[in-house]
Design an enzyme around this catalytic site. Structure first.
Site, short mmCIF file in Angstrom:
data_model
loop_
_atom_site.label_atom_id
_atom_site.label_comp_id
_atom_site.label_asym_id
_atom_site.label_seq_id
_atom_site.Cartn_x
_atom_site.Cartn_y
_atom_site.Cartn_z
N TYR A 29 29.40 -36.34 45.26
CA TYR A 29 29.47 -34.89 45.40
C TYR A 29 30.34 -34.55 46.59
O TYR A 29 30.15 -35.09 47.68
CB TYR A 29 28.07 -34.29 45.61
CG TYR A 29 27.69 -33.39 44.47
CD1 TYR A 29 28.34 -32.17 44.29
CD2 TYR A 29 26.72 -33.77 43.55
CE1 TYR A 29 28.03 -31.36 43.22
CE2 TYR A 29 26.41 -32.96 42.48
CZ TYR A 29 27.07 -31.75 42.31
OH TYR A 29 26.77 -30.95 41.24
N GLU A 71 31.56 -30.99 47.43
CA GLU A 71 31.80 -29.55 47.49
C GLU A 71 32.58 -29.20 48.75
O GLU A 71 32.28 -29.69 49.84
CB GLU A 71 30.48 -28.78 47.47
CG GLU A 71 29.87 -28.74 46.08
CD GLU A 71 28.63 -27.86 46.01
OE1 GLU A 71 28.27 -27.23 47.02
OE2 GLU A 71 28.03 -27.82 44.93
N ASP A 105 52.40 -20.29 33.67
CA ASP A 105 51.46 -21.29 33.15
C ASP A 105 52.29 -22.34 32.40
O ASP A 105 52.65 -22.15 31.25
CB ASP A 105 50.46 -20.59 32.22
CG ASP A 105 49.50 -21.55 31.54
OD1 ASP A 105 49.66 -22.78 31.71
OD2 ASP A 105 48.59 -21.07 30.84
N THR A 145 48.08 -27.73 33.09
CA THR A 145 47.17 -28.81 32.73
C THR A 145 47.88 -30.12 33.12
O THR A 145 49.09 -30.15 33.32
CB THR A 145 46.89 -28.84 31.22
OG1 THR A 145 48.14 -28.86 30.53
CG2 THR A 145 46.08 -27.64 30.78
N LYS A 180 49.00 -32.90 29.16
CA LYS A 180 49.93 -32.68 28.04
C LYS A 180 51.21 -33.48 28.31
O LYS A 180 51.11 -34.70 28.42
CB LYS A 180 50.14 -31.19 27.86
CG LYS A 180 48.81 -30.50 27.47
CD LYS A 180 48.91 -29.01 27.28
CE LYS A 180 47.52 -28.44 27.00
NZ LYS A 180 47.52 -26.97 26.92
N ARG A 214 42.59 -35.34 31.47
CA ARG A 214 42.31 -34.01 30.91
C ARG A 214 41.85 -33.10 32.06
O ARG A 214 40.68 -33.13 32.44
CB ARG A 214 41.22 -34.18 29.85
CG ARG A 214 40.84 -33.00 29.04
CD ARG A 214 40.28 -33.43 27.71
NE ARG A 214 41.33 -34.01 26.90
CZ ARG A 214 42.20 -33.30 26.18
NH1 ARG A 214 42.11 -32.00 26.13
NH2 ARG A 214 43.15 -33.90 25.49
C1 LIG Z 1 46.53 -26.03 26.99
C2 LIG Z 1 46.81 -24.74 27.68
C3 LIG Z 1 45.86 -24.17 28.53
C4 LIG Z 1 44.42 -24.58 28.63
O1 LIG Z 1 44.08 -25.82 28.82
P1 LIG Z 1 42.60 -26.41 28.55
O2 LIG Z 1 42.61 -27.58 29.43
O3 LIG Z 1 42.55 -26.72 27.10
O4 LIG Z 1 41.60 -25.38 28.95
C5 LIG Z 1 46.24 -23.04 29.23
N1 LIG Z 1 47.46 -22.50 29.09
C6 LIG Z 1 48.38 -23.01 28.25
C7 LIG Z 1 49.71 -22.35 28.14
C8 LIG Z 1 48.08 -24.14 27.52
O5 LIG Z 1 48.99 -24.62 26.67
#
Ligand SMILES: *Cc1c(COP(=O)(O)O)cnc(C)c1O
Length: 414
Positions: free
Chosen positions: A51, A53, A197, A223, A226, A232
């Protein structure tokens, strides 16, 4: 996985079958990838037990000397990789990362702008059932109906009229390049915060095969699982002047203890992404997507925007029949090609019955596949889409895909 095999054969057996699925089929969901064994080891490590925090050197619990080392290493590598002023590596995944950004700058009811979901925006960019659409007032911009491309002039006009507090760029199903500089200029003109994003394209950005939102963008979320090919999870990056708000929104705003095993895996992923090998990998993702798009178009398959500049391709099935996305994805799966159904811009069908299929090349490129394989795969996809109900066509392709996959092995063992 000796311990798991002994203690829990049910889960072990499911995992073994899933590994076989990943080995013997083509993973073409553009948000998926194969993380390295080093990344997976960090995810499954003893760091799970701690932990922590708070933030490095400012923890609420004792015993965080080495956890601090891990988190500081992750932070430093992320800064170097992206050229970011400030980084928070604690968000649990992409959606919570975006949530932290909303909570940093907006109050419930405040207005923000994001891309319409049917045009390629993410759930967290204003879906009515998501926190973004429920708690805040979403104003959506679209893409041009004819070109299916972003129209920055129209986005600017809408922003001037609506005066949102936050403007989101970066998408989930947009096959072309994004001009983050234009978004930042529009945001500055209307006094909004700009959130880029880059979840889908982060790997391309760090390799220089897509425009970077740095150093000028207010806030960047991504993220890490990807195109970046890590665990993840997600991170938030921002200008130094927003650091306090962002950190407070993540902890204690949204989360308690950070997942330090995943933060360690993120650090490993950043180290890998800093190598020249990763650059070559990201370049190949785009080369592969272009080769695949070309083959599909030569086979008379309609693509949104008639091609791609990045890692993903959106097949428009309206010429084959509206609403066919789901049956098409199911037919492709029978043939051994894993994709997802997706809306196309201004889809005439409802969102649960979309007219498109979204495919991408990040995972296949990790396996080592190149343009030659993409050509073959493009021909298979076209054949399945034109013979969706012909079982013998699908079975023949399934067998050929098994043989192709055997030439490009993934993990040696689990
Ligand atoms: C995949 C994605 C997310 C969210 O990701 P999670 O880990 O699935 O919550 C947010 N924004 C965009 C543009 C994405 O492609």
């Amino acid at each position: 996985m000796n311990f798991l095999q002994k203690e829990d054969s049910e889960i072990y057996n499911s995992m073994k079958k899933e590994l076989a699925r990943q080995q013997t089929t083509l993973q073409m969901i553009p948000s998926e990838n194969y993380a390295s064994s080093a990344v997976l080891e960090a995810c499954g490590s003893i760091l799970n037990n701690k932990y922590s925090e708070g933030y490095p050197k400012k923890r609420y619990y004792q015993g965080n000397e080495f956890i601090d080392e891990v988190e500081i290493t992750a932070l430093e590598r992320a800064k170097k990789l992206f050229g970011a002023e400030h980084v928070n590596v604690q968000p649990l995944s992409g959606s919570p990362a975006n949530q932290a950004v909303f909570f940093s700058f907006l109050s419930p009811g405040d207005k923000f702008m994001g891309l319409d979901l049917s045009c390629g925006g993410h759930l967290t960019h204003g879906n009515p059932y998501n926190f973004s659409g429920k708690l805040f007032k979403a104003v959506s911009y679209g893409v041009n109906k004819d070109t299916e491309l972003l129209d920055y002039n129209e986005i600017r006009i809408l922003a001037l009229k609506e005066k949102p507090k936050l403007i989101i760029s970066g998408f989930t199903a947009y096959p072309r390049l994004v001009d983050f500089k234009k978004f930042q200029e529009i945001a500055e003109e209307v006094g909004a915060i700009h959130l880029a994003d880059i979840s889908h394209i982060a790997g391309l950005v760090v390799a220089g095969v897509h425009y970077s939102p740095f150093p000028f963008t207010d806030i960047v979320t991504t993220t890490t699982h990807k195109t970046l090919r890590g665990p993840r999870s997600a991170i938030i990056m921002c200008k130094e002047k927003y650091a306090k708000e962002i950190d407070r929104a993540v902890f204690p705003g949204l989360q308690g203890g950070p997942h330090e095993h995943i933060i360690a895996a993120k650090a490993v992923c950043f180290k890998e992404a800093l190598t020249s090998d990763f650059k070559v990998y990201a370049q190949q993702i785009v080369k592969n997507a272009k080769a695949l798009a070309e083959t599909l178009m030569e086979s008379d398959i309609k693509l949104v925007t008639n091609g791609t500049d990045n890692h993903l391709i959106l097949i428009d099935l309206r010429p084959q029949g509206i609403g066919l996305g789901k049956p098409a994805a199911m037919a492709l799966e029978e043939a051994g090609i894993c994709t997802n159904c997706n809306t196309v811009p201004y889809d005439p069908s409802p969102p649960f019955k979309p007219s498109g299929v979204r495919i991408g090349t990040p995972a296949l490129t990790t396996r080592g596949m190149k343009e030659t394989e993409m050509k073959q795969i493009g021909e298979w996809i076209a054949k399945v889409l034109k013979n969706m109900n012909d079982t013998s066509v699908k079975q023949k392709i399934r067998e050929e895909i098994r043989q192709l996959c055997a030439q490009f092995p993934i993990y040696k063992e689990i």
